[in-house]
Design a protein around this motif. Sequence first.
Motif, PDB file in Angstrom:
ATOM      1  N   SER A 280      14.682  93.316 -49.947  1.00 14.08           N
ATOM      2  CA  SER A 280      14.226  93.939 -48.708  1.00 14.08           C
ATOM      3  C   SER A 280      13.878  95.411 -48.923  1.00 14.08           C
ATOM      4  CB  SER A 280      15.292  93.798 -47.634  1.00 14.08           C
ATOM      5  OG  SER A 280      14.905  94.431 -46.458  1.00 14.08           O
ATOM      6  N   TYR A 281      14.723  96.128 -49.636  1.00 16.66           N
ATOM      7  CA  TYR A 281      14.455  97.547 -49.915  1.00 16.66           C
ATOM      8  C   TYR A 281      13.213  97.721 -50.781  1.00 16.66           C
ATOM      9  CZ  TYR A 281      18.583  99.620 -47.796  1.00 16.66           C
ATOM     10  OH  TYR A 281      19.508 100.078 -46.900  1.00 16.66           O
ATOM     11  N   VAL A 282      13.060  96.887 -51.791  1.00 15.96           N
ATOM     12  CA  VAL A 282      11.884  96.984 -52.667  1.00 15.96           C
ATOM     13  C   VAL A 282      10.614  96.722 -51.864  1.00 15.96           C
ATOM     14  CG1 VAL A 282      10.686  95.913 -54.619  1.00 15.96           C
ATOM     15  CG2 VAL A 282      13.124  96.436 -54.790  1.00 15.96           C
ATOM     16  N   LYS A 283      10.630  95.690 -51.026  1.00 16.36           N
ATOM     17  CA  LYS A 283       9.460  95.392 -50.196  1.00 16.36           C
ATOM     18  C   LYS A 283       9.153  96.553 -49.255  1.00 16.36           C
ATOM     19  CE  LYS A 283       9.715  90.346 -50.129  1.00 16.36           C
ATOM     20  NZ  LYS A 283       9.927  89.161 -49.268  1.00 16.36           N
ATOM     21  N   GLY A 284      10.174  97.124 -48.640  1.00 16.50           N
ATOM     22  CA  GLY A 284       9.978  98.238 -47.722  1.00 16.50           C
ATOM     23  C   GLY A 284       9.406  99.461 -48.410  1.00 16.50           C
TER      24      GLY A 284
ATOM     25  N   GLU B 104      -0.257  98.959 -41.352  1.00 14.82           N
ATOM     26  CA  GLU B 104       1.124  98.564 -41.632  1.00 14.82           C
ATOM     27  C   GLU B 104       1.236  97.063 -41.881  1.00 14.82           C
ATOM     28  OE1 GLU B 104       0.172 100.584 -39.205  1.00 14.82           O
ATOM     29  OE2 GLU B 104       1.302 102.427 -39.513  1.00 14.82           O
ATOM     30  N   ILE B 105       0.488  96.273 -41.110  1.00  7.88           N
ATOM     31  CA  ILE B 105       0.521  94.818 -41.287  1.00  7.88           C
ATOM     32  C   ILE B 105      -0.045  94.444 -42.653  1.00  7.88           C
ATOM     33  CG2 ILE B 105      -0.397  92.619 -40.443  1.00  7.88           C
ATOM     34  CD1 ILE B 105      -0.337  93.889 -37.595  1.00  7.88           C
ATOM     35  N   VAL B 106      -1.170  95.031 -43.014  1.00  8.78           N
ATOM     36  CA  VAL B 106      -1.788  94.743 -44.314  1.00  8.78           C
ATOM     37  C   VAL B 106      -0.856  95.155 -45.452  1.00  8.78           C
ATOM     38  CG1 VAL B 106      -3.688  95.335 -45.869  1.00  8.78           C
ATOM     39  CG2 VAL B 106      -4.149  94.855 -43.453  1.00  8.78           C
ATOM     40  N   ALA B 107      -0.310  96.355 -45.368  1.00  7.34           N
ATOM     41  CA  ALA B 107       0.592  96.837 -46.420  1.00  7.34           C
ATOM     42  C   ALA B 107       1.824  95.948 -46.545  1.00  7.34           C
ATOM     43  CB  ALA B 107       1.002  98.281 -46.133  1.00  7.34           C
ATOM     44  N   THR B 108       2.356  95.509 -45.421  1.00  9.21           N
ATOM     45  CA  THR B 108       3.531  94.624 -45.433  1.00  9.21           C
ATOM     46  C   THR B 108       3.193  93.292 -46.087  1.00  9.21           C
ATOM     47  OG1 THR B 108       4.432  95.662 -43.446  1.00  9.21           O
ATOM     48  CG2 THR B 108       5.234  93.447 -43.980  1.00  9.21           C
ATOM     49  N   GLN B 109       2.056  92.711 -45.724  1.00  6.11           N
ATOM     50  CA  GLN B 109       1.653  91.429 -46.303  1.00  6.11           C
ATOM     51  C   GLN B 109       1.478  91.526 -47.814  1.00  6.11           C
ATOM     52  OE1 GLN B 109       2.516  89.211 -43.866  1.00  6.11           O
ATOM     53  NE2 GLN B 109       0.865  88.050 -44.785  1.00  6.11           N
ATOM     54  N   VAL B 110       0.790  92.562 -48.263  1.00  2.00           N
ATOM     55  CA  VAL B 110       0.537  92.719 -49.704  1.00  2.00           C
ATOM     56  C   VAL B 110       1.853  92.970 -50.444  1.00  2.00           C
ATOM     57  CG1 VAL B 110      -0.612  94.118 -51.464  1.00  2.00           C
ATOM     58  CG2 VAL B 110      -1.841  93.475 -49.373  1.00  2.00           C
TER      59      VAL B 110
ATOM     60  N   MET C 126       3.355  90.495 -53.291  1.00  2.00           N
ATOM     61  CA  MET C 126       3.579  90.978 -54.654  1.00  2.00           C
ATOM     62  C   MET C 126       5.018  90.736 -55.097  1.00  2.00           C
ATOM     63  SD  MET C 126       1.369  94.493 -54.740  1.00  2.00           S
ATOM     64  CE  MET C 126       1.961  94.993 -56.338  1.00  2.00           C
ATOM     65  N   VAL C 127       5.976  91.082 -54.245  1.00  2.00           N
ATOM     66  CA  VAL C 127       7.387  90.908 -54.611  1.00  2.00           C
ATOM     67  C   VAL C 127       7.738  89.423 -54.690  1.00  2.00           C
ATOM     68  CG1 VAL C 127       9.770  91.328 -53.886  1.00  2.00           C
ATOM     69  CG2 VAL C 127       8.073  93.159 -53.730  1.00  2.00           C
ATOM     70  N   ASN C 128       7.251  88.630 -53.746  1.00  2.00           N
ATOM     71  CA  ASN C 128       7.560  87.199 -53.748  1.00  2.00           C
ATOM     72  C   ASN C 128       6.998  86.475 -54.965  1.00  2.00           C
ATOM     73  OD1 ASN C 128       8.887  87.497 -51.313  1.00  2.00           O
ATOM     74  ND2 ASN C 128       7.209  86.687 -50.088  1.00  2.00           N
ATOM     75  N   HIS C 129       5.803  86.871 -55.406  1.00  2.00           N
ATOM     76  CA  HIS C 129       5.163  86.163 -56.517  1.00  2.00           C
ATOM     77  C   HIS C 129       5.406  86.786 -57.889  1.00  2.00           C
ATOM     78  CE1 HIS C 129       2.770  84.630 -53.072  1.00  2.00           C
ATOM     79  NE2 HIS C 129       2.941  83.506 -53.746  1.00  2.00           N
TER      80      HIS C 129
END
Length: 91
Positions: free
Chosen positions: A8-12, A57-63, A67-70
Amino acid sequence: PELAVLISYVKGDLKELLNDSCFTSDAYVAKEVFNVFPSRLNKKFGEQISQHQLHSEIVATQVANDMVNHMGISFVERLHTSTGANATSIA
């Protein structure tokens, strides 16, 4: 549970780095905003979604999430260390 907090922290943090208008307004990247909403809403409100005040913010969150998930939580840091590229260039 600890790993979920770390992820969560890395994604944020990555989202904050990617939330740059030059990055999120790129035509290819900006399409990520449509992955958040159901296709019915995209068809009916596509223009409004494109111009939403939280578009960047939505675009940045999705990307960041993709990236972290894959690629994993250390992907951006590894590439930055080996190439010197910033997060937006890596994305």
